[in-house]
Enzyme design. Structure first.
Site, PDB file in Angstrom:
ATOM      1  N   GLY A 283      21.511  29.738  30.831  1.00 28.63           N
ATOM      2  CA  GLY A 283      21.689  31.052  31.430  1.00 28.63           C
ATOM      3  C   GLY A 283      23.048  31.145  32.078  1.00 28.63           C
ATOM      4  O   GLY A 283      23.899  30.273  31.875  1.00 28.63           O
TER       5      GLY A 283
ATOM      6  N   THR B  80      23.823  27.068  25.262  1.00 29.53           N
ATOM      7  CA  THR B  80      23.538  25.780  25.880  1.00 29.53           C
ATOM      8  C   THR B  80      22.465  25.186  24.990  1.00 29.53           C
ATOM      9  O   THR B  80      21.753  25.922  24.329  1.00 29.53           O
ATOM     10  CB  THR B  80      22.924  25.956  27.293  1.00 29.53           C
ATOM     11  OG1 THR B  80      23.760  26.791  28.061  1.00 29.53           O
ATOM     12  CG2 THR B  80      22.760  24.631  27.997  1.00 29.53           C
TER      13      THR B  80
END
Lengths: 316, 316
Positions: free
Chosen positions: A233, A181
């Site tokens: 995450g 990400t």
């Protein structure tokens, strides 16, 4: 108030110094530095935190090393489905997109949703139709292709369960879990903070899976009175924990500092809950936190009058 | 602990007693009562709050009066794009879907995501492929059609901006703003609370717009230690305010009661922010709140050993 600051991340996971070449480490750090510079340049000129966040994320989206934009991982069907979000702490305006293909810079689409529509979240084909109306740049599959990402898919494509993270095997066959990400948070000289996040999601994801990135309050949140947050995450845990807004509420309702709130959520609550990852956070005073409970997190920060800082592993 | 309770809503908005016929009022109340009974029956037999919430929502989705499932409003393209979510306060498990077509009961699909996948949120075609794999019931356009909803679309289809709510005109030409969504929250005899929400979104919505309904923390949230919440209102404001989790945090971090937290968020913060709507809330003690800042909200509750309560307008 003349302080300004920016922090970025490029994903968290099992990133060990023993398993990365010097060349690759250098390339990642160069990419992080370039993104910080893109954002810092805007802040130095008196630009807004929102513009700085967007510029830093565009730089990371255009870099094939990071799992967002050009470097997005493959879905189970061999496509690149991306999510992105932006939020402005000044007025709580937000824009987000999920499940979009072919968009060169999903963060620009999130910005268009924020600025040019009455909506916050657009998904799938509809979001792409909006992108076309906004004259955003589309790219074909070739642009997003890399042999590296395809190898990652092929390794797990036949597994029955959906794979939470992509996994790199290094020379000695060890698995390197990496949760891709990218994101940025910034404070501008006007005292406003903003946050943004962009991702290609998880390798081998199916069924239109969307993680925490485009969910305001989970993966992305900004509010001048508390903090601006961008997470990376295992998205499902971050959604169920409403991670970004949780930090904001710990500050607003319980009086915790940014550091205390970040540590409470990332190093205690998420660990107990099984949610691996990290985040970057900033407040209107220019405090920056970059906590993670995984082995490593690609990250960096630049405060006015201070040196650029980039890091990958836990101890550095 | 042998207490059990359920509360439901069928949307909020400008619903005035002077603008609704006795027959229509009776039909709405009958629909609310049937949904409460479906949930209460499960709770009385010792079933879970999650099953009760799902059963109540299925009843509302099958009722053409409410904007969810069968009664879903038309999108700009004349389709029915639905969103739904469920969350279990016992273990913070959650399932949600957004932008799905043809699914008879989107809440069942949210349940399947929660129980049968590792994910929390699936969107669009991917979510529908998952529904097919789970053997959920699909319906054609005819099932979702109603002349009433089509008239609502035609009235605003040519407007350039996306319409936030659908608007009914009554005999004297007054606009009745109505924000359609259905939802339920429940406490079971085991002491667990759950929440669920389902919607057809906004008439004339475009570009894959998704509101707060499937966003965990915004439109739907449940946590045994605080509360279970289902919202109805102008989704964009509810997302930007992270409404459901805000109530939870006010209880957990600031020590407010369910009633105090609900009033703070719905009657103060949302009003200042311009977010019209309401919500239903329950805690593990069996306290129920049904606050709204709009003219009316279709709502009802049933506590163990007490009478069924249904309401529509502000003063009743």
């Amino acid at each position: 108030m003349n302080k300004h600051a920016i922090a970025i991340h490029g994903g968290a996971g099992t990133i060990l110094k023993s398993q990365i070449t010097v060349e690759k480490e250098g390339a990642y750090k160069k990419g992080l530095l370039a993104a910080l510079q893109a954002g810092n340049e805007i802040l130095e000129k008196g630009g807004t935190s929102l513009d700085a966040v967007e510029a830093a994320i565009i730089s990371l989206e255009d870099n094939p090393l990071f799992n967002a934009g050009k470097g997005s991982v493959f879905t189970h069907e061999g496509k690149h489905e991306m999510d992105a979000a932006l939020m402005n702490g000044k007025d709580l305006k937000a824009g987000a997109v999920a499940g979009v293909l072919h968009i060169k810079n999903p963060v620009k689409l999130a910005r268009a949703v924020m600025d040019q529509s009455d909506n916050v979240l657009l998904v799938g084909d509809g979001a792409m139709a909006f992108a076309a109306k906004m004259h955003l740049q589309f790219e074909d599959e070739k642009y997003f292709f890399s042999q590296h990402r395809l190898d990652q898919l092929k390794e797990i494509q036949d597994t029955d369960t959906m794979q939470m993270d992509h996994a790199d095997k290094d020379a000695d066959g060890m698995l390197k879990k990496k949760i891709g990400t990218v994101g940025a948070v910034a404070l501008d000289i006007h005292g406003n903070i903003s946050a943004g996040t962009s991702t290609g999601g998880m390798t081998n994801k199916r069924y239109g899976r969307v993680g925490d990135t485009p969910i305001i309050g989970a993966g992305t949140y900004a509010n001048n009175t508390t903090c601006a947050i961008s997470c990376t995450g295992v998205g499902e845990y971050f959604i169920r924990s409403v991670v970004a807004y949780d930090i904001s509420c710990l500050m607003e309702y319980k009086g915790l500092t940014l550091e205390e709130a970040c540590n409470e959520v990332v190093l205690k609550k998420l660990v107990d809950f099984g949610g691996e990852g990290g985040l970057i956070a900033i407040d209107a005073e220019g405090n920056v936190q970059m906590p993670f409970n995984s082995e490593g997190m690609y990250r960096g920060m630049k405060k006015a009058g201070e040196d650029y800082v980039v890091g990958i592993y836990r101890a550095e």
